[in-house]
Structure formats: C-alpha cells, structure tokens
Design a protein around this motif. Structure first.
Motif, mmCIF file in Angstrom:
data_model
loop_
_atom_site.group_PDB
_atom_site.id
_atom_site.type_symbol
_atom_site.label_atom_id
_atom_site.label_comp_id
_atom_site.label_asym_id
_atom_site.label_seq_id
_atom_site.Cartn_x
_atom_site.Cartn_y
_atom_site.Cartn_z
ATOM 1 N N ASN A 118 0.793 -1.224 0.000
ATOM 2 C CA ASN A 118 0.000 0.000 0.000
ATOM 3 C C ASN A 118 0.829 1.280 0.000
ATOM 4 O O ASN A 118 0.353 2.333 -0.381
ATOM 5 C CB ASN A 118 -0.983 -0.012 1.179
ATOM 6 C CG ASN A 118 -0.309 0.223 2.522
ATOM 7 O OD1 ASN A 118 0.917 0.192 2.640
ATOM 8 N ND2 ASN A 118 -1.101 0.459 3.533
ATOM 9 N N LYS A 119 2.088 1.193 0.442
ATOM 10 C CA LYS A 119 2.892 2.419 0.543
ATOM 11 C C LYS A 119 3.091 3.068 -0.824
ATOM 12 O O LYS A 119 3.130 4.286 -0.944
ATOM 13 C CB LYS A 119 4.261 2.119 1.168
ATOM 14 C CG LYS A 119 4.192 1.569 2.570
ATOM 15 C CD LYS A 119 3.608 2.579 3.543
ATOM 16 C CE LYS A 119 3.613 2.104 4.981
ATOM 17 N NZ LYS A 119 2.609 1.063 5.285
ATOM 18 N N ASN A 142 8.210 0.255 6.645
ATOM 19 C CA ASN A 142 7.858 0.018 5.240
ATOM 20 C C ASN A 142 7.755 1.335 4.478
ATOM 21 O O ASN A 142 8.046 1.413 3.294
ATOM 22 C CB ASN A 142 6.497 -0.677 5.153
ATOM 23 C CG ASN A 142 6.525 -2.080 5.730
ATOM 24 O OD1 ASN A 142 7.408 -2.862 5.415
ATOM 25 N ND2 ASN A 142 5.561 -2.386 6.584
ATOM 26 N N TYR A 175 1.186 -6.088 10.568
ATOM 27 C CA TYR A 175 -0.127 -5.696 10.051
ATOM 28 C C TYR A 175 -0.984 -6.871 9.567
ATOM 29 O O TYR A 175 -2.041 -7.158 10.126
ATOM 30 C CB TYR A 175 0.030 -4.716 8.885
ATOM 31 C CG TYR A 175 0.607 -3.377 9.255
ATOM 32 C CD1 TYR A 175 -0.174 -2.436 9.921
ATOM 33 C CD2 TYR A 175 1.912 -3.041 8.942
ATOM 34 C CE1 TYR A 175 0.346 -1.193 10.253
ATOM 35 C CE2 TYR A 175 2.441 -1.797 9.281
ATOM 36 C CZ TYR A 175 1.653 -0.887 9.929
ATOM 37 O OH TYR A 175 2.164 0.340 10.257
ATOM 38 N N THR A 176 -0.529 -7.506 8.482
ATOM 39 C CA THR A 176 -1.445 -8.408 7.777
ATOM 40 C C THR A 176 -1.769 -9.678 8.568
ATOM 41 O O THR A 176 -2.861 -10.230 8.420
ATOM 42 C CB THR A 176 -0.884 -8.785 6.389
ATOM 43 O OG1 THR A 176 0.464 -9.243 6.546
ATOM 44 C CG2 THR A 176 -0.877 -7.570 5.484
ATOM 45 N N LYS A 233 0.037 4.996 -1.685
ATOM 46 C CA LYS A 233 -0.105 6.202 -0.861
ATOM 47 C C LYS A 233 0.862 7.311 -1.279
ATOM 48 O O LYS A 233 0.596 8.490 -1.074
ATOM 49 C CB LYS A 233 0.119 5.855 0.623
ATOM 50 C CG LYS A 233 -1.020 5.021 1.196
ATOM 51 C CD LYS A 233 -1.033 5.046 2.716
ATOM 52 C CE LYS A 233 0.101 4.261 3.311
ATOM 53 N NZ LYS A 233 0.010 4.213 4.784
ATOM 54 N N SER A 269 -1.736 -5.917 2.340
ATOM 55 C CA SER A 269 -1.131 -4.616 2.051
ATOM 56 C C SER A 269 0.383 -4.690 1.890
ATOM 57 O O SER A 269 1.039 -3.663 1.710
ATOM 58 C CB SER A 269 -1.525 -3.629 3.154
ATOM 59 O OG SER A 269 -1.613 -4.277 4.402
ATOM 60 N N GLY A 270 0.933 -5.896 1.950
ATOM 61 C CA GLY A 270 2.374 -6.041 1.724
ATOM 62 C C GLY A 270 3.149 -5.787 2.990
ATOM 63 O O GLY A 270 2.793 -6.281 4.059
ATOM 64 N N GLY A 271 4.219 -4.996 2.861
ATOM 65 C CA GLY A 271 4.922 -4.550 4.054
ATOM 66 C C GLY A 271 5.617 -5.657 4.812
ATOM 67 O O GLY A 271 5.426 -5.826 6.014
ATOM 68 N N ALA A 279 -5.679 -3.880 7.135
ATOM 69 C CA ALA A 279 -4.981 -3.457 8.351
ATOM 70 C C ALA A 279 -4.944 -1.933 8.421
ATOM 71 O O ALA A 279 -4.934 -1.254 7.389
ATOM 72 C CB ALA A 279 -3.554 -3.999 8.340
ATOM 73 N N VAL A 280 -4.911 -1.421 9.650
ATOM 74 C CA VAL A 280 -4.880 0.028 9.836
ATOM 75 C C VAL A 280 -3.673 0.446 10.678
ATOM 76 O O VAL A 280 -3.429 -0.116 11.746
ATOM 77 C CB VAL A 280 -6.170 0.513 10.538
ATOM 78 C CG1 VAL A 280 -6.117 2.009 10.791
ATOM 79 C CG2 VAL A 280 -7.391 0.171 9.703
ATOM 80 N N GLY A 281 -2.928 1.404 10.140
ATOM 81 C CA GLY A 281 -1.857 2.048 10.903
ATOM 82 C C GLY A 281 -2.265 3.490 11.135
ATOM 83 O O GLY A 281 -2.798 3.859 12.174
ATOM 84 N N THR A 282 -2.061 4.331 10.121
ATOM 85 C CA THR A 282 -2.498 5.732 10.214
ATOM 86 C C THR A 282 -3.961 5.905 9.798
ATOM 87 O O THR A 282 -4.561 6.936 10.069
ATOM 88 C CB THR A 282 -1.662 6.631 9.288
ATOM 89 O OG1 THR A 282 -1.883 6.213 7.931
ATOM 90 C CG2 THR A 282 -0.180 6.553 9.616
ATOM 91 N N GLY A 283 -4.508 4.928 9.066
ATOM 92 C CA GLY A 283 -5.887 5.026 8.573
ATOM 93 C C GLY A 283 -5.979 5.587 7.156
ATOM 94 O O GLY A 283 -7.071 5.690 6.597
ATOM 95 N N THR A 284 -4.835 5.909 6.564
ATOM 96 C CA THR A 284 -4.847 6.493 5.216
ATOM 97 C C THR A 284 -5.381 5.503 4.187
ATOM 98 O O THR A 284 -6.225 5.848 3.353
ATOM 99 C CB THR A 284 -3.424 6.926 4.811
ATOM 100 O OG1 THR A 284 -2.855 7.674 5.881
ATOM 101 C CG2 THR A 284 -3.442 7.762 3.551
HETATM 102 C C1 LIG Z 1 1.758 0.949 6.519
HETATM 103 C C2 LIG Z 1 1.001 -0.314 6.418
HETATM 104 C C3 LIG Z 1 -0.353 -0.390 6.787
HETATM 105 C C4 LIG Z 1 -1.099 0.752 7.366
HETATM 106 O O1 LIG Z 1 -1.535 1.649 6.413
HETATM 107 P P1 LIG Z 1 -2.175 3.042 6.883
HETATM 108 O O2 LIG Z 1 -2.543 3.693 5.621
HETATM 109 O O3 LIG Z 1 -1.085 3.777 7.613
HETATM 110 O O4 LIG Z 1 -3.307 2.743 7.778
HETATM 111 C C5 LIG Z 1 -1.000 -1.593 6.630
HETATM 112 N N1 LIG Z 1 -0.358 -2.675 6.151
HETATM 113 C C6 LIG Z 1 0.920 -2.641 5.812
HETATM 114 C C7 LIG Z 1 1.560 -3.870 5.328
HETATM 115 C C8 LIG Z 1 1.656 -1.480 5.929
HETATM 116 O O5 LIG Z 1 2.956 -1.473 5.605
#
Ligand SMILES: *Cc1c(COP(=O)(O)O)cnc(C)c1O
Length: 295
Positions: A38-39, A67, A251-252, A42, A279-281, A166-171
């Motif tokens: 996802n990075k 990531n 995350y995943t 974004k 979302s990878g990472g 998955a959610v980190g920042t929510g973007t």
């Molecule tokens: C950064 C990341 C997220 C979170 O994404 P946000 O847009 O920050 O919520 C989720 N999954 C993976 C694998 C990431 O690297």
C-alpha cells in the motif's frame, strides 16, 4: 518502477466453508520485492505534487523497520527525486536491512532521539528547506488516501460484500472507503493498542457524505504495535503452510487473524464475500531471527 502483476488468491478453509462465506486476498505484497503494497499507492500523489511544485526532495519520518521509509526511498529515486528519512532513535551500530536498502536507494538518513521524534512540527522547522516536500509518517493525508483509493481499481471488486484491511495511520482505509460502493462494508483492523483517535483520523480524510461508512476493530493488536507473541508466529507459519499466504508480523497477520476470529464468531452473514487487502509490508519480518518463520 516495474511492478509484477497483482493477483487475487482465494482461501479455501474449513472455517470459511462452515459459515458459507468466501475470502479472497488481494496480494499487493506481490507488486514489488521491496516496495510491496500500500505504501506505493499512498506515495503516488505526493510525488506528483513534489514535481508540480518544483521540489527536489521528499522528506519523511519513520522507524528502523519502516515500510514507509523504504517505499519513499525507492519511489522518490524512481521519480527522479531525492529523499530524506528522519529516523526515530540513535543510529544503530548495525543498520537494519530496511535502513541499508534505503541508503542504497540514496536516501539521506537523519537520526533523531525518540524524544525529538515526538515533536515532528519542530523537526520540520529545524530541517526546514524550501526544496523539500514533507510527507507525514506513514503517508497520512488526503493525497495518500487518494492514491490508496486506486487499490480497488486494480481488480473488479463488485462482487465483494466486505473489504477488510490493516490500519496504521488510517490512510489506506480512507482510500478504501472512497473507492468502495455503499453496499460494501469497509472494515479496518487496528494494529495498535487503544489508538482510539483512528476513527477521527480516517474521517478527516473523507468528504462529509461518506464519513460513517466504515468500522475499525481495536481488539486485534495481540499485545500492541509490532508485538508478536508466540501464538501469532505459530498462526503466521500455519497460514503459510496451509494457504501459502505469507503474512507480516505487524499488520497483515493480525488482519487475517481477525477475519478468522470474526468468522468463527459468525460476524459475517451467510454468503458474505470478503476481500482482504494484503497490504504487503514484509519489512517487519526481517527484524526476526532467521528460522522463526517458515518462509
Ligand atoms: C503501513 C502499512 C499499513 C497501514 O496503512 P495506513 O494507511 O497507515 O493505515 C497496513 N499494512 C501494511 C503492510 C503497511 O505497511
């Protein structure tokens, strides 16, 4: 950047069959060996904005296994821009693989103490440079969400009833809400313990008309951000052995764990068709000693 084809993997499991639901996984992790997931989505519009405003450099923030840092280093280089990473914590005696790869991609790394890292506004003043475009940690912001909205355009998603990520920042979640239909439920699994401002953070990135169209679960952090108890490691290895699905510890894996748990608790109605965003990472996994994971 050259990307591999993104594909969909259908998971065949008893815990899905029993509830008469289906689960497909959108494998963004397969996009690229390093900048997976996802990075990249974004960052897309931040790179465009930098170029449109004649900035030479993308500057951003992250930790040693971030990531986002590595994706920024690669994506900026690919776009013909320089990059700066403000890194949380003192320079380690031995660089993490993530930081080494970022250096190889010509990112300039600036180490700041954890205390200084807390005050990003201040750091942006200290390192102020009119040629730099600052991108928030994790790519948080409307441009990040706009890019993440394109995740669902990579495939036909019309048949799915639920989109889960998955959610980190929510973007990313905001992007998924933007690009889903209002018949689809968008569900986020927070990787953090008790980060209850997330709903508001996501809503800030959405127009008023669709502000409420998502749910975030906060009880699947399994100990907290980046924490990976032995039963999670077992779960990751099990998922790989059973479904050939490689998951990351941050995350995943927690998202997949949540989907299984929610399915077992009959959260999903019969005939639900779930799309999980992988979302990878996979950077976080590199922080583990070798042999811990089966892949
Ligand atoms: C950064 C990341 C997220 C979170 O994404 P946000 O847009 O920050 O919520 C989720 N999954 C993976 C694998 C990431 O690297």
């Amino acid at each position: 950047m050259n990307f591999n084809a993104i594909n969909i993997q259908t998971i065949k499991a008893e815990w899905l069959q029993q509830k008469e639901i289906s689960l497909d996984v959108l494998r963004l992790d397969k996009m690229h060996d390093v900048v997976s997931g996802n990075k990249w989505f974004k960052l897309k519009y931040y790179l465009q904005q930098a170029k449109a405003n004649n900035k030479t450099t993308i500057a951003t923030f992250g930790g040693a296994w971030s990531n986002h840092i590595i994706a920024t280093a690669f994506a900026a280089k690919e776009a013909g821009l320089k990059s700066v990473g403000i890194i949380r914590g003192e320079k380690p005696a031995m660089l993490s693989e993530t930081l080494q790869l970022a250096l190889n991609a010509k990112m300039q790394l600036i180490y700041v103490t954890r205390e200084q890292y807390q005050h990003k506004e201040n750091l942006m003043k200290v390192f102020a440079n009119e040629d730099w475009l600052w991108v928030n940690e994790g790519g948080y912001g409307a441009l990040g969400a706009k890019g993440a909205a394109e995740i669902l355009t990579t495939i036909d998603t019309s048949r799915y009833t639920h989109v889960i990520a998955a959610v980190g920042t929510g973007t990313m979640l905001a992007g998924l809400v933007l690009s889903s239909t209002n018949r689809q439920q968008v569900i986020g699994i927070s990787s953090m313990k008790g980060n209850l401002v997330l709903e508001e953070q996501v809503q800030k990135l959405l127009p008023a008309s669709i502000k409420e169209n998502f749910t975030i679960f906060h009880e699947y952090h399994l100990g907290g951000y980046g924490k990976h108890p032995a039963h999670l490691i077992d779960f990751i290895n099990d998922s790989y052995n059973k479904y050939q699905l490689p998951l990351d510890i941050v995350y995943t894996s927690k998202t997949f764990f949540a989907i299984k748990d929610l399915a077992e608790k009959t959260f999903f109605k019969t005939a639900s068709k779930i799309l999980m965003i992988h979302s990878g990472g996979m950077q976080g996994n590199k922080s583990l000693p070798p042999q811990v994971l089966a892949f």
